[in-house]
Write a protein that holds these residues in place. Structure first.
Motif, PDB file in Angstrom:
ATOM      1  N   GLU A   1       0.843  -1.196   0.000  1.00 27.94           N
ATOM      2  CA  GLU A   1       0.000   0.000   0.000  1.00 27.94           C
ATOM      3  C   GLU A   1       0.880   1.249   0.000  1.00 27.94           C
ATOM      4  O   GLU A   1       2.018   1.210   0.478  1.00 27.94           O
ATOM      5  N   PHE A   2       0.356   2.328  -0.517  1.00 26.29           N
ATOM      6  CA  PHE A   2       1.061   3.607  -0.461  1.00 26.29           C
ATOM      7  C   PHE A   2       0.030   4.718  -0.549  1.00 26.29           C
ATOM      8  O   PHE A   2      -1.132   4.490  -0.887  1.00 26.29           O
ATOM      9  N   GLY A   3       0.471   5.929  -0.219  1.00 25.76           N
ATOM     10  CA  GLY A   3      -0.468   7.041  -0.261  1.00 25.76           C
ATOM     11  C   GLY A   3       0.127   8.294   0.324  1.00 25.76           C
ATOM     12  O   GLY A   3       1.349   8.463   0.371  1.00 25.76           O
TER      13      GLY A   3
ATOM     14  N   GLY B   1     -10.131   5.839  11.233  1.00 20.44           N
ATOM     15  CA  GLY B   1     -11.266   5.022  10.845  1.00 20.44           C
ATOM     16  C   GLY B   1     -12.384   5.806  10.202  1.00 20.44           C
ATOM     17  O   GLY B   1     -13.552   5.456  10.341  1.00 20.44           O
ATOM     18  N   LEU B   2     -12.041   6.878   9.491  1.00 20.12           N
ATOM     19  CA  LEU B   2     -13.070   7.708   8.865  1.00 20.12           C
ATOM     20  C   LEU B   2     -13.538   7.071   7.562  1.00 20.12           C
ATOM     21  O   LEU B   2     -12.797   6.318   6.928  1.00 20.12           O
ATOM     22  N   VAL B   3     -14.749   7.384   7.147  1.00 17.45           N
ATOM     23  CA  VAL B   3     -15.340   6.758   5.971  1.00 17.45           C
ATOM     24  C   VAL B   3     -15.524   7.773   4.847  1.00 17.45           C
ATOM     25  O   VAL B   3     -15.082   7.563   3.727  1.00 17.45           O
ATOM     26  N   ASP B   4     -16.181   8.901   5.123  1.00 16.45           N
ATOM     27  CA  ASP B   4     -16.453   9.908   4.100  1.00 16.45           C
ATOM     28  C   ASP B   4     -15.266  10.851   3.952  1.00 16.45           C
ATOM     29  O   ASP B   4     -14.662  11.282   4.943  1.00 16.45           O
ATOM     30  N   PHE B   5     -14.969  11.228   2.694  1.00 14.05           N
ATOM     31  CA  PHE B   5     -13.861  12.151   2.468  1.00 14.05           C
ATOM     32  C   PHE B   5     -14.100  13.486   3.158  1.00 14.05           C
ATOM     33  O   PHE B   5     -13.159  14.137   3.616  1.00 14.05           O
ATOM     34  N   ARG B   6     -15.357  13.905   3.255  1.00 10.76           N
ATOM     35  CA  ARG B   6     -15.656  15.161   3.945  1.00 10.76           C
ATOM     36  C   ARG B   6     -15.145  15.128   5.386  1.00 10.76           C
ATOM     37  O   ARG B   6     -14.594  16.109   5.881  1.00 10.76           O
ATOM     38  N   ASP B   7     -15.316  13.975   6.042  1.00  9.72           N
ATOM     39  CA  ASP B   7     -14.824  13.847   7.422  1.00  9.72           C
ATOM     40  C   ASP B   7     -13.304  13.870   7.470  1.00  9.72           C
ATOM     41  O   ASP B   7     -12.706  14.419   8.389  1.00  9.72           O
TER      42      ASP B   7
ATOM     43  N   ARG C   1     -11.721   5.686  -1.895  1.00  7.31           N
ATOM     44  CA  ARG C   1     -10.656   6.547  -2.435  1.00  7.31           C
ATOM     45  C   ARG C   1      -9.578   5.686  -3.040  1.00  7.31           C
ATOM     46  O   ARG C   1      -9.053   4.776  -2.397  1.00  7.31           O
ATOM     47  N   ASP C   2      -9.250   5.942  -4.301  1.00  2.00           N
ATOM     48  CA  ASP C   2      -8.181   5.228  -4.993  1.00  2.00           C
ATOM     49  C   ASP C   2      -6.840   5.674  -4.433  1.00  2.00           C
ATOM     50  O   ASP C   2      -6.498   6.855  -4.495  1.00  2.00           O
ATOM     51  N   LEU C   3      -6.069   4.739  -3.867  1.00  2.00           N
ATOM     52  CA  LEU C   3      -4.809   5.103  -3.236  1.00  2.00           C
ATOM     53  C   LEU C   3      -3.758   5.523  -4.250  1.00  2.00           C
ATOM     54  O   LEU C   3      -2.782   6.192  -3.892  1.00  2.00           O
ATOM     55  N   LEU C   4      -3.930   5.146  -5.516  1.00  3.06           N
ATOM     56  CA  LEU C   4      -2.948   5.508  -6.536  1.00  3.06           C
ATOM     57  C   LEU C   4      -3.216   6.884  -7.119  1.00  3.06           C
ATOM     58  O   LEU C   4      -2.318   7.714  -7.223  1.00  3.06           O
ATOM     59  N   THR C   5      -4.472   7.150  -7.487  1.00  2.00           N
ATOM     60  CA  THR C   5      -4.794   8.410  -8.163  1.00  2.00           C
ATOM     61  C   THR C   5      -5.354   9.461  -7.217  1.00  2.00           C
ATOM     62  O   THR C   5      -5.372  10.643  -7.552  1.00  2.00           O
ATOM     63  N   GLY C   6      -5.839   9.051  -6.048  1.00  5.05           N
ATOM     64  CA  GLY C   6      -6.473   9.984  -5.140  1.00  5.05           C
ATOM     65  C   GLY C   6      -7.921  10.285  -5.473  1.00  5.05           C
ATOM     66  O   GLY C   6      -8.580  11.035  -4.758  1.00  5.05           O
ATOM     67  N   GLU C   7      -8.453   9.709  -6.560  1.00  7.65           N
ATOM     68  CA  GLU C   7      -9.836   9.963  -6.948  1.00  7.65           C
ATOM     69  C   GLU C   7     -10.787   9.326  -5.932  1.00  7.65           C
ATOM     70  O   GLU C   7     -10.513   8.266  -5.384  1.00  7.65           O
ATOM     71  N   THR C   8     -11.914   9.992  -5.718  1.00  6.50           N
ATOM     72  CA  THR C   8     -12.891   9.500  -4.745  1.00  6.50           C
ATOM     73  C   THR C   8     -14.230   9.279  -5.427  1.00  6.50           C
ATOM     74  O   THR C   8     -14.565   9.931  -6.424  1.00  6.50           O
ATOM     75  N   GLN C   9     -14.992   8.352  -4.872  1.00  8.12           N
ATOM     76  CA  GLN C   9     -16.343   8.091  -5.360  1.00  8.12           C
ATOM     77  C   GLN C   9     -17.121   7.352  -4.276  1.00  8.12           C
ATOM     78  O   GLN C   9     -16.542   6.883  -3.293  1.00  8.12           O
TER      79      GLN C   9
ATOM     80  N   ASP D   1      -8.768  -2.396  -5.770  1.00 12.13           N
ATOM     81  CA  ASP D   1      -8.920  -3.166  -4.528  1.00 12.13           C
ATOM     82  C   ASP D   1     -10.360  -3.001  -4.024  1.00 12.13           C
ATOM     83  O   ASP D   1     -10.621  -2.153  -3.175  1.00 12.13           O
ATOM     84  N   PRO D   2     -11.290  -3.798  -4.536  1.00 10.89           N
ATOM     85  CA  PRO D   2     -12.700  -3.620  -4.176  1.00 10.89           C
ATOM     86  C   PRO D   2     -13.040  -4.101  -2.774  1.00 10.89           C
ATOM     87  O   PRO D   2     -14.192  -4.000  -2.357  1.00 10.89           O
ATOM     88  N   ARG D   3     -12.074  -4.607  -2.039  1.00 12.12           N
ATOM     89  CA  ARG D   3     -12.340  -5.083  -0.674  1.00 12.12           C
ATOM     90  C   ARG D   3     -11.273  -4.513   0.253  1.00 12.12           C
ATOM     91  O   ARG D   3     -10.073  -4.668   0.030  1.00 12.12           O
ATOM     92  N   ARG D   4     -11.725  -3.816   1.303  1.00 14.69           N
ATOM     93  CA  ARG D   4     -10.816  -3.253   2.302  1.00 14.69           C
ATOM     94  C   ARG D   4     -11.392  -3.452   3.693  1.00 14.69           C
ATOM     95  O   ARG D   4     -12.602  -3.485   3.865  1.00 14.69           O
TER      96      ARG D   4
END
Length: 355
Positions: free
Chosen positions: A69-71, A82-88, A165-173, A209-212
């Motif tokens: 993993e990286f980021g 342990g946050l879930v939403d990017f806003r948080d 959040r994609d750890l490679l690109t930083g894109e969120t959805q 990585d569809p499972r975390r």
């Protein structure tokens, strides 16, 4: 990555050591890096955070040599809290950046670890706001894998818009996700596993990585059929949720545990009263290590450990491609006779079909 996320990550990088001391408090500085076990603030040495910018990149970037993993430091805040939403995540980053920079502490100073504030509580929070699985895309996903579990299975839920959040690109959805609670043998939620799903119903979402997982996982598992506090004389354990859910589909009276990884399988806490433990085999090297270590620990605890081996790649492959009747028959020769009589349908106690 959005401009605001990029700017937050850059500003956090300007104070990389302070961020690490706050959110990765179980680590320490070594040269120009902060060393810790992983992004969830576990003790260890496999994760390295760059504290100063150099030719390899900006401050705040990190890599975990054990998991690959990286980021950046936004990922550190998200996972350690342990946050879930990017806003948080963004709110917590802005809160931190508005605070005076903490002074380096001596090794004897004591503080409450940041992870203790976040991960299990965040897991419980996400589980609580998720909905029962009945009638959802999560239930349809499992049925598509041949997995049919009791509707009262308490550790499974569904979230229609879980942050990713994609750890490679930083894109969120946000995507629908199957939520599986990780608990201790007493039924207390300590973490969870998220499986993001294709909104169109075509299996898992098309993600790297569809499972975390998040939370406190070591020693705990996704327990199916567990009656918290009651003795569990016979149980089965393995790495993957779908592997263990497949076994429970054909043996619905058997309590099973999915430990989420080989390392966590090796450290599984045995339920009370356990006398016999079936371990679902995994062919890869890490899986073999987990099985061997768990078998050794079981033996040391006076528990008989027996391996269950699939006919194909794993037990979900067996369930989907061979069918539940064939899988049950295949298992009958691998179970102790008294367990075959207790857990398998009567017609499946005659020996493996097509073996």
């Amino acid at each position: 990555m959005t401009g605001s996320a990029s700017e937050l990550a850059r500003r956090l990088g300007d104070h990389a050591e302070a961020v690490c001391r706050e959110y990765l408090s179980n680590g320490h500085r070594s040269g120009n890096h902060w060393i810790v076990g992983d992004v969830r603030n576990t003790r260890g040495r496999s994760m390295h955070v760059r504290l100063t910018a150099n030719a390899k990149g900006p401050a705040g970037r990190w890599v975990d040599e054990a998991s690959a993993e990286f980021g950046d430091l936004l990922d550190v805040i998200r996972e350690s809290c342990g946050l879930v939403d990017f806003r948080d995540v963004a709110d917590e980053a802005r809160r931190f950046l508005a605070m005076p920079r903490p002074q380096p502490r001596t090794s004897g100073a004591q503080r409450q670890p940041a992870a203790a504030r976040g991960s299990p509580d965040a897991a419980r929070r996400l589980f609580a706001i998720s909905q029962p699985i009945a009638g959802t895309l999560g239930e349809r996903y499992l049925a598509g894998r041949g997995i049919l579990l009791p509707t009262h299975e308490r550790v499974l839920r569904f979230h229609p818009g879980c942050y990713y959040r994609d750890l490679l690109t930083g894109e969120t959805q946000t995507l629908p996700a199957l939520i599986a609670a990780v608990t201790d043998p007493d039924g207390r939620i300590t973490g969870l596993q998220r499986t993001w799903l294709d909104p169109a119903g075509n299996g898992k979402a098309q993600l790297a990585d569809p499972r975390r997982s998040l939370g406190h996982l070591l020693g705990n598992a996704i327990w199916l059929g567990l009656d918290p506090g009651a003795p569990v004389p016979v149980t089965a354990a393995g790495e993957g949720f779908e592997t263990m859910a497949s076994l429970r589909t054909v043996m619905p009276a058997l309590t099973v545990a999915a430990a989420t990884s080989a390392n966590h399988l090796a450290g599984l806490t045995f339920p009370p009263g356990c006398r016999r433990l079936y371990i679902a085999a995994d062919a890869d090297a890490a899986g073999r290590h987990g099985i061997e270590r768990l078998s050794q620990r079981a033996g040391d605890a006076g528990i008989l450990a027996l391996a269950l081996r699939p006919q194909l790649g794993d037990f979900n492959d067996d369930l989907r491609h061979l069918g539940p009747t064939h899988l049950a028959a295949w298992l009958s020769d691998q179970l102790a006779p008294e367990d075959a009589g207790l857990f398998l349908p009567p017609d499946e106690q005659l020996g493996p079909a097509g073996g």
